[in-house]
Design a protein around this motif. Sequence first.
Motif, mmCIF file in Angstrom:
data_model
loop_
_atom_site.group_PDB
_atom_site.id
_atom_site.type_symbol
_atom_site.label_atom_id
_atom_site.label_comp_id
_atom_site.label_asym_id
_atom_site.label_seq_id
_atom_site.Cartn_x
_atom_site.Cartn_y
_atom_site.Cartn_z
ATOM 1 N N GLY A 266 0.769 -1.166 -0.060
ATOM 2 C CA GLY A 266 -0.132 -0.026 0.091
ATOM 3 C C GLY A 266 0.956 1.344 -0.126
ATOM 4 O O GLY A 266 0.259 2.330 -0.441
ATOM 5 N N PHE A 267 2.115 1.145 0.599
ATOM 6 C CA PHE A 267 2.601 2.577 0.630
ATOM 7 C C PHE A 267 4.075 2.575 -0.113
ATOM 8 O O PHE A 267 4.728 1.383 -0.217
ATOM 9 C CB PHE A 267 3.102 2.555 2.165
ATOM 10 C CG PHE A 267 1.986 2.870 3.036
ATOM 11 C CD1 PHE A 267 1.334 4.227 3.377
ATOM 12 C CD2 PHE A 267 1.236 1.929 3.754
ATOM 13 C CE1 PHE A 267 0.270 4.457 3.992
ATOM 14 C CE2 PHE A 267 0.101 2.149 4.547
ATOM 15 C CZ PHE A 267 -0.383 3.578 4.583
ATOM 16 N N GLY A 268 4.337 3.551 -0.559
ATOM 17 C CA GLY A 268 5.776 3.681 -1.524
ATOM 18 C C GLY A 268 6.832 4.173 -0.477
ATOM 19 O O GLY A 268 7.715 3.880 -1.150
ATOM 20 N N THR A 269 6.382 4.893 0.571
ATOM 21 C CA THR A 269 7.649 5.384 1.389
ATOM 22 C C THR A 269 7.157 4.787 2.929
ATOM 23 O O THR A 269 6.253 4.111 3.253
ATOM 24 C CB THR A 269 7.597 6.878 1.499
ATOM 25 O OG1 THR A 269 6.199 7.335 1.989
ATOM 26 C CG2 THR A 269 7.783 7.317 0.187
ATOM 27 N N ARG A 270 8.092 5.050 3.853
ATOM 28 C CA ARG A 270 7.787 4.893 5.134
ATOM 29 C C ARG A 270 6.921 5.647 5.955
ATOM 30 O O ARG A 270 7.122 6.720 6.309
ATOM 31 C CB ARG A 270 9.121 4.693 5.843
ATOM 32 C CG ARG A 270 9.044 4.007 7.427
ATOM 33 C CD ARG A 270 10.311 4.051 7.995
ATOM 34 N NE ARG A 270 10.369 3.326 9.338
ATOM 35 C CZ ARG A 270 11.217 3.273 10.120
ATOM 36 N NH1 ARG A 270 12.271 4.257 9.787
ATOM 37 N NH2 ARG A 270 11.024 2.523 11.209
ATOM 38 N N GLU A 346 6.303 10.933 -7.498
ATOM 39 C CA GLU A 346 7.105 9.554 -7.654
ATOM 40 C C GLU A 346 7.051 8.762 -6.773
ATOM 41 O O GLU A 346 7.300 7.448 -6.859
ATOM 42 C CB GLU A 346 8.444 10.176 -8.032
ATOM 43 C CG GLU A 346 8.576 11.192 -9.465
ATOM 44 C CD GLU A 346 8.476 10.422 -10.521
ATOM 45 O OE1 GLU A 346 8.576 9.188 -10.405
ATOM 46 O OE2 GLU A 346 8.052 10.853 -11.556
ATOM 47 N N ASP A 347 7.026 9.153 -5.424
ATOM 48 C CA ASP A 347 7.402 8.228 -4.138
ATOM 49 C C ASP A 347 6.110 7.703 -3.658
ATOM 50 O O ASP A 347 6.161 6.897 -2.666
ATOM 51 C CB ASP A 347 8.383 8.946 -3.128
ATOM 52 C CG ASP A 347 9.673 8.990 -3.230
ATOM 53 O OD1 ASP A 347 10.233 8.422 -4.295
ATOM 54 O OD2 ASP A 347 10.310 9.715 -2.469
ATOM 55 N N ALA A 348 4.955 8.111 -4.022
ATOM 56 C CA ALA A 348 3.819 7.646 -3.583
ATOM 57 C C ALA A 348 3.326 6.361 -4.037
ATOM 58 O O ALA A 348 3.364 5.872 -5.086
ATOM 59 C CB ALA A 348 2.622 8.410 -4.074
ATOM 60 N N GLU A 355 0.209 8.857 3.021
ATOM 61 C CA GLU A 355 1.345 9.001 3.119
ATOM 62 C C GLU A 355 2.252 10.289 2.694
ATOM 63 O O GLU A 355 3.055 10.750 3.212
ATOM 64 C CB GLU A 355 2.238 8.013 2.531
ATOM 65 C CG GLU A 355 2.038 7.833 0.977
ATOM 66 C CD GLU A 355 2.981 6.639 0.522
ATOM 67 O OE1 GLU A 355 4.044 6.180 1.114
ATOM 68 O OE2 GLU A 355 2.476 6.092 -0.477
ATOM 69 N N LYS A 356 1.719 10.994 1.522
ATOM 70 C CA LYS A 356 1.877 12.027 0.984
ATOM 71 C C LYS A 356 0.860 13.171 1.188
ATOM 72 O O LYS A 356 0.481 14.038 0.299
ATOM 73 C CB LYS A 356 2.443 11.948 -0.383
ATOM 74 C CG LYS A 356 3.451 10.854 -0.492
ATOM 75 C CD LYS A 356 4.696 11.588 -0.122
ATOM 76 C CE LYS A 356 5.897 10.879 -0.446
ATOM 77 N NZ LYS A 356 7.393 11.495 -0.128
ATOM 78 N N SER A 409 10.305 13.961 -5.532
ATOM 79 C CA SER A 409 9.542 12.914 -5.658
ATOM 80 C C SER A 409 8.028 13.581 -6.109
ATOM 81 O O SER A 409 7.087 12.486 -5.974
ATOM 82 C CB SER A 409 9.502 12.049 -4.308
ATOM 83 O OG SER A 409 8.770 12.858 -3.387
ATOM 84 N N MET A 410 8.127 14.670 -6.005
ATOM 85 C CA MET A 410 6.886 15.478 -6.259
ATOM 86 C C MET A 410 6.933 16.289 -7.544
ATOM 87 O O MET A 410 7.479 17.122 -7.492
ATOM 88 C CB MET A 410 6.118 16.251 -5.250
ATOM 89 C CG MET A 410 5.913 14.964 -3.829
ATOM 90 S SD MET A 410 5.755 16.073 -2.409
ATOM 91 C CE MET A 410 5.658 14.911 -1.325
#
Length: 421
Positions: A266-270, A346-348, A355-356, A409-410
């Motif tokens: 579900g998550f691209g980052t922590r 990008e990181d999502a 998360e973002k 990342s955005m």
Amino acid sequence: MILLAIVLRLFALGSLAIFAGAAWLLWRWYDAWHVAETLGLAEPSRAPLWWGAGLMAFSLLGRVPMLMLLGRSGKTAPAVRGDSVTIPGADGANLHVEMEGATTGPILVFTHGWALSARIWAEARADLGARFGLVFWDLPGLGRSGRPPAGYSIEGFAEDLHAVIDSLPNDRPVILVGHSIGGMTVQTFCARHPEQLNDRVVAIVLENTTHTNPLETMIFSRVLKPLQPVIELVLKLDTVLSPALWVMNWQAWLSGSTHLAARLVGFGTRPTREQLDRTSLLITRGSPAVQARGNLAMLHWSVTDRLARIDLPAMVFAGGRDLVTKDHAGVTISAALPQGRLIRVEDAGHMGPVEKAAFYNEQIGDFAEFFRLLHSRTPVSSRRSFLSPDADLAPPAPHGGERDHGDPSMVVHVRPAVRPL
């Protein structure tokens, strides 16, 4: 959320196997000890006892160390609920609807992803409530909404969304925000009710969603799409085995296996520990039978050939690390919508709106601000300037149409979002 459902099932089975193994080791040690005690023999090795106790502790208490390992410290989202009402849905379900925020200007109506509930929008409540009216509702069968007697379908959800919109003050513009299946619901509503567009509904925001059968736009789609008959059979079995699966899901939540699956898929980052635990808890609380029926509904849905007729300002978010809905789905949607605007984060991952959240909500706020100004009777000359293709609700983008927000990342891919008056 079909991919997440598949991974969650595998992890839940693994968690149950660990629980069963722990119980067997404990029984094995107890049986050996009882025999030795009865016959006066030497005490048996305690290795099975320690292994069994350790595995049992993980099975029942693993959530805490998993959260420490997989999540990070961070601000806890406020547990706030707005004024709630229950309205009848189009399909007969009683819909739980919460209203809060500003009493003037646009109303943002949020539709959550499958297996979740309105509680997932905690960050949006905090970030946007001061400027806009906010409406959060639970999809049928999830959260506090009742189950539809006629069954589950994306078209039925779209008519329920219509009922939610009809319950709102008719003197304020409405902007629809949908995540995952919520975005599918918004697209279906727009396709079925073109008379509402640019009148009652002035804009839409689609977050990490698809335009067709999710098996075609997720990771490993070439493997999973041919397996659709098998996946459908398993989902139908889920509706029968729901009580047993419910118990298994809670055991997986206690062990932290649900958190591990949610983090990986579900998550691209922590995420923060609160975000990860909130998402995992909402997934666990839902009825397995309800979740299975909703997943089945997604497998026989598409709005691809109707996107070109959804002609109103649209903001489309796509996550660069989204495994549940690959970013090419967002690219397709934004390209097909006459006034679509793609925002690639990008990181999502799939839970990008959580998360973002700061970035997503900033973009939504800027987008909705235009309609607040328009609703407050901005002079026509100002409206023309604000709506010009060069402005695109943001300063012109340098370097080939990409605007850097200070975080690599955005990236916002800019294209005209609305037409000049």
